[in-house]
Scaffold this active site. Structure first.
Site, PDB file in Angstrom:
ATOM      1  CB  SER A 148      -0.944   0.002   1.196  1.00  0.00           C
ATOM      2  OG  SER A 148      -0.218  -0.134   2.402  1.00  0.00           O
ATOM      3  CG  HIS A 198      -3.554  -0.438  -2.371  1.00  0.00           C
ATOM      4  ND1 HIS A 198      -4.027   0.861  -2.327  1.00  0.00           N
ATOM      5  CD2 HIS A 198      -3.436  -0.829  -1.073  1.00  0.00           C
ATOM      6  CE1 HIS A 198      -4.159   1.233  -1.074  1.00  0.00           C
ATOM      7  NE2 HIS A 198      -3.815   0.231  -0.284  1.00  0.00           N
ATOM      8  CE  LYS A 244      -7.602   0.398   0.289  1.00  0.00           C
ATOM      9  NZ  LYS A 244      -7.574   1.558   1.185  1.00  0.00           N
TER      10      LYS A 244
END
Ligand code: PMP
Length: 388
Positions: free
Chosen positions: A181, A209, A238
């Site tokens: 990350s 991610h 995200k």
């Protein structure tokens, strides 16, 4: 009233401030996006994880609004009580279809998912192997499981092999970020999967991610490398621009998670409106591969631009760390960028190891070429020296 804890808090806050580690909130006065309004200033933002630019997409908002009108705000109870709805099941089916797994189990956040998955699969008789740079939620999940935790050197499958050979334990599980990350680099998933296979260990991969960013279908790093971990965690907050998370796994693991994962059993279910937003996000992402293509054009542009400035950078994820060293240095460079209209929040311990405070540039499909170029231009003008 309340003076004791307030005194403790003051002591701790002062200690944080002395180390340059005290943090403060800054509310946005705009929607999420490549440009945001903060503290009366319109700034070019490189600090969100909104990788596909979906966080403020009207289609997600409309899907949520329809469900909100029909179902109201609150789920009212955990899913095992009366908080379960069709919307939860639909989203789980869609998440499993997206990931190509037998099942998916929904969690209220990626943080809750990592706690729940690790503490459900492992207990005091077991051993969990965790990459040295894993996200805090995996670290906390390891602790909560009460298993013995073995931290292996970052992305080092050979070292893991040796540690697994030496460790006993009833069950053994290896957990890792897919894309790390704060560095943006990749876990060596093929090698890790092979080591796990040899030692009869399970593999859990956090695709937070990588989901929506990597892979022909946006499934993440596992898809790129052709690896099928026992459990993949994907967050909807995200790249997918919504909220919540899921474990993509076998039907048996999904069933056990519903029975045992404490963040599910003992917490109110996600509101149906958020399930609807998540479902719409998955549909948009699957229907529009152009979003991922735009993201990758920006990733390559950023990587090329940073390298031209002498900053080591690779086009491997949407995350570009600019490692500066001490926290004060990261604060100072962030302030200089901000004075020139570019918002990149400094990242300091405990989010990153001591001596590696940094600026973390995150690129989105929603950035224009001109916005990427502008950030690079401002960086060039600052002539920032990167820590060795
Ligand atoms: N895993 C990783 C690697 C993350 O970076 C984050 C969020 N920072 C999480 C899990 C937690 O996900 P969520 O934001 O959905 O709680």
């Amino acid at each position: 009233m309340g003076t004791t804890a307030a005194q403790w808090a003051r002591e701790e806050l002062d200690a944080l401030a002395r180390q340059g580690l005290r943090r403060a909130l800054e509310p946005l006065r705009s929607a999420q996006g490549p440009e945001v309004v903060v503290g009366g200033q319109r700034l070019l933002s490189f600090s969100s994880n909104d990788y596909l630019g979906l966080a403020a997409d009207p289609r997600l908002a409309q899907a949520a609004a329809r469900a909100l009108a029909a179902r109201g705000t609150g789920a009212g109870a955990s899913r095992l009580m009366v908080g379960d709805t069709e919307a939860h099941h639909t989203l789980e089916r869609e998440a499993a279809a997206l990931m190509g797994t037998e099942a998916a189990r929904l969690f209220n956040s990626g943080y809750a998912a990592n706690l729940g998955i690790l503490a459900t699969l492992c207990g005091p008789e077991d051993v969990v192997f965790s990459d040295a740079l894993n996200h805090a939620s995996l670290v906390d999940g390891c602790r909560l499981s009460r298993a013995r935790v073995v931290v292996y050197p970052h992305a080092d499958a050979a070292a893991l092999d040796g540690l697994l050979a030496a460790a006993g334990g009833r069950r053994r599980l290896v957990c890792t970020d897919a894309v790390f990350s704060m560095d943006g680099d990749h876990a060596p998933l093929q090698e890790l999967a092979e080591v796990c296979r040899r030692h009869g260990a399970a593999l859990m991969v956090d695709e937070a991610h990588a989901l929506g960013v990597l892979g022909p279908n946006g499934r993440g790093l596992s898809e790129v490398l052709g690896v099928e971990p026992d459990v993949r965690m994907g967050t909807l907050g995200k790249a997918l621009g919504a909220f919540g998370a899921f474990a993509a796994c076998s039907a048996e693991v999904a069933e056990l998670l519903m029975n045992r994962a404490r963040p599910l059993v003992f917490s109110t279910a996600l509101p149906a409106a958020l399930c609807a937003a998540g479902e719409e996000a998955i549909a948009v992402m699957r229907a529009e591969p152009a979003l991922r293509e735009a993201l990758w054009r920006n990733i390559r542009r950023m990587a090329d631009g940073l390298r031209a400035l002498g900053v080591p950078a690779e086009a491997r994820s949407a995350i570009f760390p600019l490692v500066l060293g001490e926290p004060e240095r990261a604060l100072e460079v962030a302030a200089q960028l901000r004075a020139r209209g570019v918002l990149v929040k400094p990242i300091r311990p405990p989010t990153v190891p001591r001596g590696t405070s940094r600026l973390r540039f995150a690129v989105s499909a929603a950035h224009s070429e001109a916005q990427i170029d502008r950030a690079l231009e401002v960086l060039a003008a600052l002539e920032v020296r990167v820590a060795a």
